[in-house]
Design a protein around this motif. Sequence first.
Motif, PDB file in Angstrom:
ATOM      1  N   LEU A   9      52.679  54.792  47.314  1.00  0.00           N
ATOM      2  CA  LEU A   9      52.984  53.579  48.082  1.00  0.00           C
ATOM      3  C   LEU A   9      51.804  52.627  48.067  1.00  0.00           C
ATOM      4  N   ASP A  28      48.305  47.292  45.053  1.00  0.00           N
ATOM      5  CA  ASP A  28      49.661  46.968  45.485  1.00  0.00           C
ATOM      6  C   ASP A  28      50.092  47.927  46.589  1.00  0.00           C
ATOM      7  N   PRO A  32      51.180  44.670  55.322  1.00  0.00           N
ATOM      8  CA  PRO A  32      50.877  43.293  55.726  1.00  0.00           C
ATOM      9  C   PRO A  32      50.176  43.240  57.070  1.00  0.00           C
ATOM     10  N   GLY A  33      49.468  42.154  57.280  1.00  0.00           N
ATOM     11  CA  GLY A  33      48.927  41.876  58.608  1.00  0.00           C
ATOM     12  C   GLY A  33      47.551  42.424  58.886  1.00  0.00           C
ATOM     13  N   SER A  69      44.280  37.151  45.454  1.00  0.00           N
ATOM     14  CA  SER A  69      45.682  37.076  45.893  1.00  0.00           C
ATOM     15  C   SER A  69      45.927  38.070  47.011  1.00  0.00           C
ATOM     16  N   GLY A  70      47.061  37.922  47.656  1.00  0.00           N
ATOM     17  CA  GLY A  70      47.503  38.925  48.611  1.00  0.00           C
ATOM     18  C   GLY A  70      46.947  38.773  50.009  1.00  0.00           C
ATOM     19  N   VAL A  71      46.123  37.763  50.208  1.00  0.00           N
ATOM     20  CA  VAL A  71      45.551  37.524  51.531  1.00  0.00           C
ATOM     21  C   VAL A  71      45.767  36.055  51.872  1.00  0.00           C
ATOM     22  N   TYR A  72      46.233  35.802  53.066  1.00  0.00           N
ATOM     23  CA  TYR A  72      46.441  34.419  53.508  1.00  0.00           C
ATOM     24  C   TYR A  72      45.878  34.268  54.920  1.00  0.00           C
ATOM     25  N   THR A  76      46.252  40.314  55.166  1.00  0.00           N
ATOM     26  CA  THR A  76      47.032  40.758  54.011  1.00  0.00           C
ATOM     27  C   THR A  76      48.488  40.354  54.229  1.00  0.00           C
ATOM     28  N   THR A  77      49.155  40.021  53.118  1.00  0.00           N
ATOM     29  CA  THR A  77      50.538  39.548  53.218  1.00  0.00           C
ATOM     30  C   THR A  77      51.547  40.578  52.720  1.00  0.00           C
ATOM     31  N   GLY A  78      51.064  41.722  52.249  1.00  0.00           N
ATOM     32  CA  GLY A  78      51.971  42.721  51.689  1.00  0.00           C
ATOM     33  C   GLY A  78      52.189  42.553  50.202  1.00  0.00           C
ATOM     34  N   THR A  79      51.622  41.514  49.619  1.00  0.00           N
ATOM     35  CA  THR A  79      51.738  41.276  48.172  1.00  0.00           C
ATOM     36  C   THR A  79      50.471  41.792  47.471  1.00  0.00           C
ATOM     37  N   PRO A  80      50.502  41.892  46.144  1.00  0.00           N
ATOM     38  CA  PRO A  80      49.363  42.512  45.456  1.00  0.00           C
ATOM     39  C   PRO A  80      48.041  41.799  45.705  1.00  0.00           C
ATOM     40  N   SER A  82      44.554  41.080  44.296  1.00  0.00           N
ATOM     41  CA  SER A  82      43.789  41.090  43.049  1.00  0.00           C
ATOM     42  C   SER A  82      42.313  40.956  43.366  1.00  0.00           C
TER      43      SER A  82
ATOM     44  N   MET D   1      53.911  53.877  41.572  1.00  0.00           N
ATOM     45  CA  MET D   1      55.085  53.145  42.035  1.00  0.00           C
ATOM     46  C   MET D   1      54.719  51.771  42.563  1.00  0.00           C
ATOM     47  N   GLU D  17      49.770  34.133  43.956  1.00  0.00           N
ATOM     48  CA  GLU D  17      50.673  33.272  44.705  1.00  0.00           C
ATOM     49  C   GLU D  17      50.652  31.861  44.120  1.00  0.00           C
ATOM     50  N   TYR D 115      57.641  41.246  56.260  1.00  0.00           N
ATOM     51  CA  TYR D 115      56.191  41.408  56.368  1.00  0.00           C
ATOM     52  C   TYR D 115      55.608  40.951  57.705  1.00  0.00           C
TER      53      TYR D 115
END
Lengths: 357, 357, 357, 357
Positions: A9, A28, A32-33, A69-72, A76-80, A82, D1, D17, D115
Motif C-alpha cells: 500500500l 505512492d 492524505p493530510g 508532487s503530492g504535497v499541497y 500530502t494529498t494522497g497522490t504520488p 516525487s 501495488m 500535478e 482524500y
Amino acid sequence: MSLNSFGHLLRFTTWGESHGSAIGAVVDGCPPGLALSEADIQPFLDKRRPGQNKFTTQRQEPDEVRILSGVYEGRTTGTPISLFIENIDQRSKDYSDVAAKYRPGHADYAYDAKYGLRDPRGGGRSSARETASRVAAGAVARKIIPGVTITAYLVNIGGIAIDRSRFDLAEINRNPFWCPDAVTAGLWAEHLDAARKSGSSLGAIVECVATGVPAGWGSPLYHKLDAQLASAAMSINAVKAVEIGDGFAVAALRGEENADRMRPGADGNPEFLSNHAGGIAGGISTGQPIVLRMALKPTSSILTPVETITRDGEAAEIVTKGRHDPCVGIRAAPVLEAMVALVLADAMLLHRGQTGR
Amino acid sequence: MSLNSFGHLLRFTTWGESHGSAIGAVVDGCPPGLALSEADIQPFLDKRRPGQNKFTTQRQEPDEVRILSGVYEGRTTGTPISLFIENIDQRSKDYSDVAAKYRPGHADYAYDAKYGLRDPRGGGRSSARETASRVAAGAVARKIIPGVTITAYLVNIGGIAIDRSRFDLAEINRNPFWCPDAVTAGLWAEHLDAARKSGSSLGAIVECVATGVPAGWGSPLYHKLDAQLASAAMSINAVKAVEIGDGFAVAALRGEENADRMRPGADGNPEFLSNHAGGIAGGISTGQPIVLRMALKPTSSILTPVETITRDGEAAEIVTKGRHDPCVGIRAAPVLEAMVALVLADAMLLHRGQTGR
Amino acid sequence: MSLNSFGHLLRFTTWGESHGSAIGAVVDGCPPGLALSEADIQPFLDKRRPGQNKFTTQRQEPDEVRILSGVYEGRTTGTPISLFIENIDQRSKDYSDVAAKYRPGHADYAYDAKYGLRDPRGGGRSSARETASRVAAGAVARKIIPGVTITAYLVNIGGIAIDRSRFDLAEINRNPFWCPDAVTAGLWAEHLDAARKSGSSLGAIVECVATGVPAGWGSPLYHKLDAQLASAAMSINAVKAVEIGDGFAVAALRGEENADRMRPGADGNPEFLSNHAGGIAGGISTGQPIVLRMALKPTSSILTPVETITRDGEAAEIVTKGRHDPCVGIRAAPVLEAMVALVLADAMLLHRGQTGR
Amino acid sequence: MSLNSFGHLLRFTTWGESHGSAIGAVVDGCPPGLALSEADIQPFLDKRRPGQNKFTTQRQEPDEVRILSGVYEGRTTGTPISLFIENIDQRSKDYSDVAAKYRPGHADYAYDAKYGLRDPRGGGRSSARETASRVAAGAVARKIIPGVTITAYLVNIGGIAIDRSRFDLAEINRNPFWCPDAVTAGLWAEHLDAARKSGSSLGAIVECVATGVPAGWGSPLYHKLDAQLASAAMSINAVKAVEIGDGFAVAALRGEENADRMRPGADGNPEFLSNHAGGIAGGISTGQPIVLRMALKPTSSILTPVETITRDGEAAEIVTKGRHDPCVGIRAAPVLEAMVALVLADAMLLHRGQTGR
C-alpha cells in the motif's frame, strides 16, 4: 511489478545512477493530510550524507531533496510524492578502466552478464548512491507511523563487536560510527583509520530497533513482517546476512529457553518476559520491540591490485581508485532505518485495510 | 497482491490450515509444454513427510498430491496448476486449551492481535503443515530449470556444528538429519533424542547450495536475487536468520579477503578463485554456486509448563502436548530446497522476459 | 503477478479447465470475522448454473461449492479461502476434431499460437465454465460490503433492446433472461428459440447497477474504479465492449448536458440532479449508483459449417456440436455481478487502508 | 501495488500535478541495449502538446522531456528510465473559487470525498496534464516493439461520425482533429468552433489500430490483452466507454456472422476472412490488426453557470473559466496510442518470459 519498487500500500520506486544528473524516488500510497515538507526529509539525508569525516567517502553531495508532487499547502494529498535529488559532485573522471575490466566484489560482471552492457560511472545503478533515495522515502514513511521510533547503530566493525554491558543509545550521535559503546568507538576509529590508510576496507554489522509497533502488523504467509524486513535489508548494497531477534543464535537454544513467556501487563497488554523473537511471531508483530541485524561486507573498492578479467575475457589486474567509504556499514545505518520505516508504514496501512483496525 | 502468494512470473499461492480438510497450492505462470505428473512431485513430498522416524512428528500424513488443473496429456498447458493434498490424520483432539491460552513462542497471540480470532487446531494457518504445499510447488519449479541442482542439508543442530573437513554430500541421504557429516549425525541423534525424551526441542541451521545457475539471474534493486532468497527463507516457519555466501562472517573480513578474484576459465566463462559472495553480486547471479543458510528456532511446542496468559489477559500456565517435531529444522531442508527452486525458476523467467536471453 | 488473479487487497486466483476434475478459486485478503458458509455462496452459483432451461447449455452441473480453508466455526479467519467445485458432467466425448482444427470465433488458434499446445476438451481454460469460480468468489466479496446492492440484467439480446419505459427490476427474476421488461422478454424468447433451433446464436448487452457505494472508493490514476470495472468486465468470456454511465453516448453530448449538477441533499450528502457519469468521477465513486454495461458476442459454437484451418495449416471446415448456450449473455449476468462485487470490495479495503476511512 | 503504476514486466509510474513544478514518469523494465534519446520521445509529446490551434487549450507548454536515468551512451541499460517534464505555464491564478466549490463533471467532489483535501490548481492530479507523462512513457514502449505500428484517430466529434467510405489514414495529419475523413474534418471544425465560442464543449470517439502484432500476446484470464487495453483506455481522463473490434455492435450479430473464418494464408500464417474480434480471441492476439475505440465525454469545464455545492455543502453556482480544450478527445489520440504501445510492449515481454518465444 516494477522491480525497482518496494512495498504494497505504501510503495516507492527509485531511479537514478551514481553519476547521472539526478536520483530520486516516487512514493505512492502515502495517506492524505499529513504535514510534509523538505524540512522533514533533509535531516535524514544529512545523516547519510557523504564527506562528513574521514571514515566516509570524500564525494561532496549536499543531497538537497526537492518534493515535486503530492504535497499541497504543506499537506500530502494522497497522490504520488516525487522526491528529487541532484547529483552535484560527478567527476569527469576517466572510467575506461572500469568499463573494460570487472572489479572483483562489485556487480560489474553480473550486470554485464544480465544486461549485456552497463553504466560504469561509479558503478551506475549498483552504487550505494541510490540509497539516498531510500532515505528520503523513509522520511515520508516515518510520518505515517508517528508512534514508532526506529534507531539503527553499528555493533561490529571489522570483527570488533561492541560490549553490550557498555551499551548506551545516547552515544550513537557522539561518534562517527553510530556506535552505542564509546570505548569500542575508539577502537573502531583506530582500526578503520589503519585500514583506510592501507587502501583496505572493513565489514560491519548494523542493528536496528523499532519500538512502538503495536501487535498485529505483518501479513502471513509470504509477506510476513520478518520476510519483508529481510528482503528490505538484503536489498541494501553490500548486505550479506539478516537476522531477527536472536537470529543465528537460536540454533543453540532449547525450546524452553527460546519461547518468550507472557504475563498480564500493567497496561492491559501482555508483558513478555524476554524477546528472543525480536518482536515478531508467525510473521506478525507482537508489540515487543522489533530487533534486526544485518551484516555488510567490506567495501569492494580497494587499492590492492587484484586479479580479474576484461570484458573480453582476458586476464587483467585492477586497482579501484576513486572516492570510497572504507566501511560501507557506517552510512548504511540511516538506510536501514529508512527501509524499516518503509516496511512498517506499509504494514500499518495493510493491516488497517485488511482488518479495519 | 495476494499476501499468500510468492513470485513474479512464476507465482504460487497456498491455502489451507493444519487441520482443515485439505491444503494446496495454485502455481501460475509455469511455461507450457513441460512434462509433469504427480510422480514428479511426490518424491519431494515424501522427503518432507512426517512420521518417518522418531526425530519428526508422529502425525501420519501420506501427503499424496493431486494435480487438478494445468496439465493435459502429461504436459503443462501454461494455465494455473492446482495442487491438492488431503489432510488425513487430523485428530479429533480437544483444542480448548490452545484456544483459550497463548502458547509462548507460537503465533497464537500475534494472530489474535491481528485478526481478532484464530483457528486453534494445530496452529491453523501458522502450522508448518502448510509447507507441504510449498514443496509440491517447488517440484513444479524444478521442471522449469532442469540444469539447476538444489541441495539442502543441516549444518548445525542444537549448537553442534558439522565438521567441514568431513563434509560429504553423499552422506545426507544416509541419516535422518540430511547431515553431510556422518560423525556429527551420530552426535545429533543422541542430543536430539535426549531433548525429545525430556520434552524439549532444539534449533538448527540449514544450508542450501544451488549449482548450474548461469550468470545474470536476479532483478535489482528491490527484487535482487539475494533479497528474494532471504524473503523466501524467512517466510518458512521458525526461521529467524538468513545469510548468503560468507554471511555474518563478512563483518570480520577485509576488502582484499572478501572480493572474489576472477581469471579466464577453461570453458570461456570467468573462473572465480573464491566464492565469498555465495554466487550473487549486486543482486544478480554470477554463475558460481549459490550458497545460503538459515537458522530455525527450537520448536516452541514443549512439555515444560510455561507461564503465559489467556485470551482474556489472565495469568495462566500451558503445556503443549500433541505431536511435534523436536527439531523443525530437519523437515525444513526440503522446504528450503523448494523455496530456492521457486525463486530461481521465477528469476529465470523474469530474466528471459526482460532481456530475451 | 499471477495472471490468473484479480484484485489488490482482496485478491482471488482461479484455476481449472472445463473438463478437468474440478475448478476453484482462492480468495485472499478477506477480512477476518465475517460469517461465511457454503450456504452464502450457493444461491449465486445456482443463478449461474447451466441446464436450467432451453436457453442455456444442457450440461448438468450441480456446482456445489465447498469451502476448504479460511473459515473456522463459521467465521472467516483472514487466511486464504479455498473454494472448490467438482466438474461432474464431463462427457467422454471425442475431442479429436476440435484438437485438430481451429473453431472460428473461439480461442483455439490464439491459445495454440501462445502456448504451442492446448486442452481441447470443451475449450479447456478458455471455457466459460471458469466463471463459476468467479461467482463463488463474488459471493465472498458481497459479505465484505453488506451495504452495497449489485444487480445485473440484460437490456439487449440479438439487437432487440428493452423499452426503458417498461423497466421494472422486479421482472428480472420472472423470466429466464434476467430481463427487466416483460414484453421484451417475450420477444427474446421467440427470437432466441428460433436462433437455437437453427443452430445459430445471439449476442447480448448486460447492464449492472450497484447502489449503496459511498463516495470515495477507487484509486486513481491507473487503478481507477472505472478502469478496474472495465478490466473486470472485459475479462469475462465473449465480452467485447464496456461502458460506464452514458458510455458511448457521451460523444454526442455537450458539456452542459453531461456535467451532473449537484445541490445540497436532505441527508447532508450532495444530491446529484443526473447521473451521466454512472457514479464515478476521476476514477472515484461519487456516491451515486454505479452503472455499467457490457456487450457479449454471440456464442461462437454454432451448427453452421464454417471455413477454417487445421493445426497444420490446411484448409478445413468445422461444425461445433456439443452443448452450448445459444446466448452466453444470459448466464453472464451473475458473473458480472460477481466481478463488480469483487472490484467494489477490493476498492473498499484499499480505501480503508489508504485513508483510514 | 503502486496505484499510479501500470503494466507488468514493463511498468511505468507517473507523478505530478497540473500546476506543480514538474510532471514525470519512471519506466521500469525496459530491455537493455535499445537506442533511446530525448529525440525519440519528443515528437510524440509534440503531437499531444497544447496550444497548437484554437481547438485545444491555450496553455503554452513546450513539454520538453529530459531522460534522467536508465540510458548510457545512447542505449537503455535495463535500469529505470526517469522521464522529466517541467511545467512552464502555470498561471498565478486565483483558485479560491475552485477550491471552495465543486465543479460538476469534474473529479473535485470525488477527490475531496476520498482524500479529505485536494490540490485545486487546474485540477491537480486529476488534470489531463498528467497524460504528457504517459505519452513520454509510450514513446519508450514503442522502441521495444519496433514491428508494431499504432495509429489513433478520431471517428466522431459531438455526434458527427466520419463516413467510412471516405476513410483515408493519410488525412489524419492534415487536420487538427486526427480525422481520417477530410469532409467530416470540415464539419467538425465548424461544429467545434461554434461550441467553443458559446463556451460549451463536445464529446468524441477515438479509434486506434495496431498492426504488426503477432499471434500469442496477452495473458488470460485476468490480464487478457483486451482487459488490459480496456483498463488502459478507461484510465485516460474523460473516457467513459471502450470497445474492441465490433464492440457493442456484436449484440446484434448472429454466431455465423461474428465468427472470423480462417483459411491458409500465402505467408504460412492463417488468413482471416474478417476481423469482428478486433485482433483478440480469448484475451490473446490473433495476428490480425488490433482495433479499439473509446468515447470521451465533453470537457466539463464550460462557461455556462451550473448549479453545484460548496465544500461546506451549501448551494452555489460555478462558471469554469480558464484555458480548456473544447474537445478533450482530440489530444487524447496520442495518449491512447501511448497506452496501447505500453500494453503491447508489456504483453510482448510477458509472452517472452512465459514461453521463451
